[in-house]
Design an enzyme around this catalytic site. Structure first.
Site, short mmCIF file in Angstrom:
data_model
loop_
_atom_site.label_atom_id
_atom_site.label_comp_id
_atom_site.label_asym_id
_atom_site.label_seq_id
_atom_site.Cartn_x
_atom_site.Cartn_y
_atom_site.Cartn_z
N GLU A 539 45.64 47.23 36.41
CA GLU A 539 45.26 45.82 36.56
C GLU A 539 46.06 44.92 35.62
OE1 GLU A 539 43.65 45.13 39.07
OE2 GLU A 539 42.89 47.12 39.53
N HIS A 542 49.19 43.71 37.27
CA HIS A 542 48.95 42.52 38.09
C HIS A 542 48.89 41.26 37.21
CE1 HIS A 542 48.33 44.48 41.89
NE2 HIS A 542 47.28 45.16 41.49
N TYR A 672 43.70 43.87 53.08
CA TYR A 672 44.42 45.13 53.29
C TYR A 672 44.28 45.64 54.72
CZ TYR A 672 45.26 45.67 48.26
OH TYR A 672 45.69 45.50 46.97
#
Length: 755
Positions: A539, A542, A672
Site C-alpha cells: 500500500e 501506491h 477490477y
C-alpha cells in the site's frame, strides 16, 4: 484513484477490501423494490431534467449556513473530529446545488452567441475549480463510511448518493461540455499531459453515454443506477453475513499452537462482549471471520475441526437465503452485458479492456496461459511434496482445503527453520515504519516525519505524517490507519487519495493508507506478521506514487487516469523490498529487547522466498480466469466456475464453496471487473523494474540511490502524463521482459540481462 474528473468515472481505490453501505440482507423482494424505486426516480428525472435537482435543493439552501458545516471546509485537511453524520445530508445537498449551478452556467456560455474560446483555462481549469468542493466533501464521507461505519452514516449516504449519481450522469452526458472538449482536443497549444487528460475525458464521457439519445440513454442510466445498488447490496451481504458468525472457545486445547498475539486479540474480543478483563492464558477466546483471526487459525491451529468450521464458514459467506449474492452477481453480469452492447461492444470484457494496456481479451488469456503453462506442473510437484510431508508427520487423511495452510506452515518451518509464530515479535509497528521511512530516504531522497499533533483524525490510533523532498520542502501528507476495528471498519487494505497534486488549486497530495492488523492491546505494542509487513509495503507503493507526483494537473497526477492494468506497478515493486536483507534488518528488532532479527532467521526468510509460489499462483490464475470468463461468455456461472476450476485449481473446491459470492474486487464495484488480471500484468513491469536494482547489487546502496531517484522521477513522478509503457521505457531503457517475473516465482535463477 481520485482527481477532478472523478465524476466522469466511478471513484475507486487501490488495494484490497470492500466498501460499506447500508446494513441489510438482500432478497428477491428487496431487489425488485430497489429496481422499481430507481425506475420511478429516473422517470421523474427524465421528465423534469436537471432543473428538478435545483428545485429539490433550493429549500435546503435557505436555512443552511456553510460556515457551520465543517464537511464543506476545503481550506486544509478535514476536520474529522468536528464532522458528524448530521453534517452530511445538508452539506452534500449544498455542494451538489452549487456544482449544478456552475455546470448550467458553463453550458449556457458554451451555447450562447457570444463565443467562449475553447482553451485549457476556460474549460478544464474552470471545471477543476467547480468540481473540487463536492469531490473533497464526498471523499471525506466515503472514507468515513469505510473506517467509521454506523447505521446513521449508512442512512445519510443512502439519502445523498442518488444526488451524486444523478449529477455524475448529468456531467458525463453533457453534450455542450463534450463538444467543447472535442474542439479543445484539436488545439496546438496543449502539452502532452494536457492532451492525455482531454483524450481520457472524451473516452470516458463516450463510455458513459454522452452520445446516446432518447430511450437508449434512459435505459443506460437505469442500468448504471441498478449496478450501483446491486454492488452496494453485494458488499453489505458479505459484511453482514460475516458479522453474524462467531465462536467462543473456552478450552485451552482449542487454541494450542496459536501465536500469543492472536490469543491476546481473541481474548480481548471475548472480553469486550462480557465486560470482563481479558485472560489470554485461560480464555475465553472469541473467533470471528476477520482476516487476522481467520488466517492465524488456519495457519497455526492444530484443532482440525475448528479449521474446517472456519474454512466452510468463510467460503460459504453471502450465499444463504438471507444474504444471496449469487442472485445479485448474476444480475450484475446481465446488466454489464447490456451496458456493453448499448455502447456497441460485444461483451463487457471488451468494454473494460478498451481503456487498459492489454486492449484485447486474447492478450489477457495469453498472459494467463503463459503463466499457467510455466507453473502448473511445478505446483503439482509442490502439492505432492506437501502431502508427503503431512503424511510423514501423522496426517493420515486426505489433505483438504482447510489443511493446506496449516501443513504448508509446518513444512516451511521444517525446511527453513522459520519459527513463523515468533516472527511478529521482531516486527513491532514503530520499528517497521522507521525502517520503511529510511528506505524511502535512501532510494528516493524523501523524508517522512510525524505531523503536528493538532491535525484531526477519525480514530485515536490513526497517525499522520508529512513528506519532505530533498530541499526539505513539505510536498505531501499521509494518514496511516493500520489497526483492525471489526465493528466499524471494513476488512482488507487499501490506499486512497484524499487530495491530488494541483498547481491550479495550490493543493498538495494527501494519501490515506488503511490496513487491518492486530492493534496494540494494553501495554503490548502492535506486532506485525510478515504478511502484515508485505501488505504495508504494498500500500505504501501506491501512496508513494500518489504523493511524489510531479505532474501539475490533478487529472493526471499520481494514478489519476492511469490505465488500470498498470496501477499495481509501484505497489508490487515496493513489496519486493521486504526480501532485501538490508531492509529486513532496518525494519526488524525485538519489541522488548530491540535485538535485531537473528541472522539464522533472516537467512531462512530469504531462502523461503519462493516456497510454494507456483502453487499459490494457481489460485490467482483461477481468480483471474473466472473474472475474464464471466465477462466474456454467456455460459452459466456454475459451468464457467467448473471449467476454470478444473484447469487452474490444484486443490479442487469443495461442494460448499460458494465463490464468487465474495469476489469483492469484481462485484463490489466495477474497478477490477474484467480487470483482475491487472495484478499479474503490472507484476511483469514491477519485477522487471526491481531487477534493475538487483543487477547493480542490493548491497550497493550508493548505486541503488541513483536508480531509486530515476524510478522516482519516472514511475512515481510522471503519473498518467505519459502512457505506462513509455514511462517504463524511460526508467528501464527497453521493453519489459517476463524473465524477472519467472524469477520471482522461482522458475529461473537469473534475469534476462544477467544471462
Amino acid at each position: 484513484m481520485k482527481g477532478y474528473w472523478w465524476l466522469l468515472r466511478l471513484p475507486v481505490r487501490c488495494g484490497s477490501g470492500s466498501q460499506r453501505y447500508q446494513r441489510s440482507g438482500f432478497s428477491l423482494r428487496k431487489l425488485g423494490f430497489l429496481i422499481c424505486t430507481q425506475v420511478l426516480i429516473l422517470l421523474f428525472l427524465w421528465k423534469w431534467g436537471s432543473s428538478s435537482l435545483l428545485s429539490r435543493v433550493a429549500s435546503a439552501e435557505s436555512d443552511f449556513k456553510e460556515s457551520l458545516n465543517p464537511l464543506l471546509d476545503t481550506s486544509g485537511l478535514p476536520h474529522f473530529s468536528a464532522i458528524s453524520v448530521d453534517h452530511i445530508v445538508p452539506g452534500i445537498i449544498r455542494a451538489v446545488a452549487e456544482q449544478e449551478k456552475g455546470l448550467q452556467q458553463l453550458e449556457h456560455k458554451l451555447q450562447s452567441s457570444n463565443y467562449l474560446p475553447r482553451t485549457w483555462a476556460s474549460i478544464v481549469e474552470f471545471l477543476e475549480v467547480l468540481l473540487r468542493p463536492l469531490e473533497y466533501s464526498w471523499s471525506v464521507v466515503t472514507h468515513l463510511e469505510n473506517v467509521k461505519d454506523s447505521p446513521q452514516l449508512r442512512h445519510a449516504i443512502e439519502k445523498t448518493q442518488p444526488l451524486i449519481l444523478e449529477l455524475s450522469s448529468r456531467l458525463q452526458q453533457s453534450l455542450p461540455i463534450y463538444n467543447a472538449f472535442k474542439e479543445l482536443s484539436l488545439s496546438n497549444d496543449l502539452d502532452a499531459s494536457q492532451q492525455r487528460i482531454i483524450d481520457f475525458t472524451l473516452r470516458n464521457m463516450k463510455q458513459n453515454g454522452v452520445e446516446l439519445k432518447g430511450e437508449k440513454r434512459q435505459h443506460f442510466n437505469y442500468i448504471n443506477q441498478c449496478l450501483t445498488n446491486l454492488s452496494r447490496a453485494f458488499r453489505n451481504n458479505i459484511l453482514d453475513s460475516a458479522s453474524e458468525f462467531s465462536i467462543l472457545l473456552k478450552e485451552k486445547k482449542s487454541v494450542e499452537e496459536l501465536p500469543e498475539t492472536t490469543l491476546r486479540f481473541m481474548a480481548n474480543a471475548a472480553a469486550m462482549d462480557t465486560k470482563k478483563r481479558p485472560d489470554i492464558e485461560n480464555g475465553p477466546w472469541k473467533v470471528t471471520l476477520d482476516q487476522t483471526t481467520y488466517e492465524n487459525i488456519l495457519m497455526y491451529s492444530s484443532n482440525r475441526s475448528l479449521r474446517e468450521m472456519l474454512y466452510k464458514a468463510k467460503i460459504g459467506l453471502a450465499a444463504s437465503a438471507k444474504y444471496n449474492n449469487e442472485l445479485i452477481l448474476n444480475e450484475i453480469l446481465k446488466l454489464r452485458q447490456e451496458k456493453a452492447q448499448i455502447l456497441d461492444y460485444n461483451n463487457y470484457a471488451e468494454l473494460s479492456l478498451s481503456t487498459k494496456m492489454a486492449k484485447t481479451v486474447d492478450k489477457v488469456w495469453n498472459l494467463i496461459d503463459f503463466l499457467h503453462n510455466k507453473t502448473y506442473t511445478v505446483a503439482l510437484k509442490e502439492l505432492k511434496s506437501l502431502t508427503e510431508f503431512a503424511h510423514t508427520h501423522g496426517h493420515r487423511e486426505k489433505l483438504e482445503n482447510w489443511d493446506i495452510v496449516y501443513w504448508k506452515q509446518k513444512q516451511m518451518k521444517s525446511l527453513f527453520s522459520i519459527p513463523s509464530e515468533e516472527l511478529p515479535l521482531y516486527f513491532p509497528v514503530e520499528r517497521v515504519l522507521a525502517g520503511l521511512f529510511k528506505l524511502c530516504l535512501d532510494l528516493f531522497g524523501v523524508t517522512i516525519k510525524p505531523a503536528d499533533s493538532v491535525i484531526e483524525v477519525w480514530d485515536p490510533l490513526v497517525k499522520v505524517f508529512y513528506v519532505y523532498n530533498e530541499e526539505d520542502t513539505h510536498i505531501a501528507s499521509l494518514f496511516l490507519d493500520l489497526y483492525s476495528r471489526p465493528k466499524e471498519k471494513q476488512s482488507g487494505a487499501w490506499m486512497d487519495g484524499l487530495q491530488s497534486k494541483s498547481a491550479l488549486l495550490k493543493e498538495k497530495p494527501v494519501a490515506i493508507i488503511v490496513c487491518n492488523q492486530i492493534p496494540p492491546i494494553g501495554s503490548a505494542p502492535s506486532l506485525m506478521s510478515f504478511d502484515d509487513v508485505e501488505t504495508l509495503f504494498h500500500e505504501f507503493g501506491h501512496a508513494l506514487q500518489h504523493m511524489l507526483s510531479v505532474v501539475p494537473y490533478a487529472g493526471a497526477s499520481g494514478i489519476n487516469s492511469i490505465e488500470w492494468d498498470a496501477v499495481e506497478f509501484a505497489s508490487q515493486f515496493m513489496s519486493n523490498w521486504i526480501y532485501d536483507r538490508y531492509t529486513i534488518s532496518a525494519i526488524s528488532g525485538h519489541y522488548q529487547t530491540g535485538e535485531p532479527l537473528p541472522s539464522h532467521m533472516l537467512e531462512s526468510l530469504l531462502k523461503a522466498h519462493h516456497f510454494m509460489m507456483a502453487f499459490d499462483l494457481q489460485y490467482q490464475l483461477y481468480l483471474t480466469a473466472i473474472d475474464i470468463a464471466l465477462h466474456n461468455s454467456s455460459e452459466p456461472l456454475e459451468v464457467i466456475k467448473k471449467q476454470v476450476s478444473d484447469k487452474y485449481n490444484v486443490v479442487k473446491p469443495i461442494k460448499e464453496d460458494r465463490f464468487p459470492c465474495t469476489f469483492l474486487h469484481v462485484f463490489g464495484s466495477e474497478a477490477y471487473a474484467a480487470g483482475y488480471y491487472s495484478y499479474m500484468w503490472a507484476q511483469v513491469l514491477s519485477e522487471d523494474a526491481f531487477a534493475a536494482f538487483e543487477e547493480v547489487g542490493l548491497e550497493n546502496r550508493k548505486e541503488l540511490s541513483k536508480i531509486g531517484h530515476r524510478f522516482k522521477d519516472t514511475v512515481l513522478g510522471l503519473g498518467s502524463s505519459k502512457p505506462p509503457l513509455d514511462v517504463f521505457r524511460m526508467f528501464r531503457g527497453r521493453e519489459p521482459s517476463p524473465a524477472a517475473l519467472l524469477k520471482t516465482y522461482g522458475l529461473i535463477q537469473s534475469t534476462e540481462k544477467e544471462k
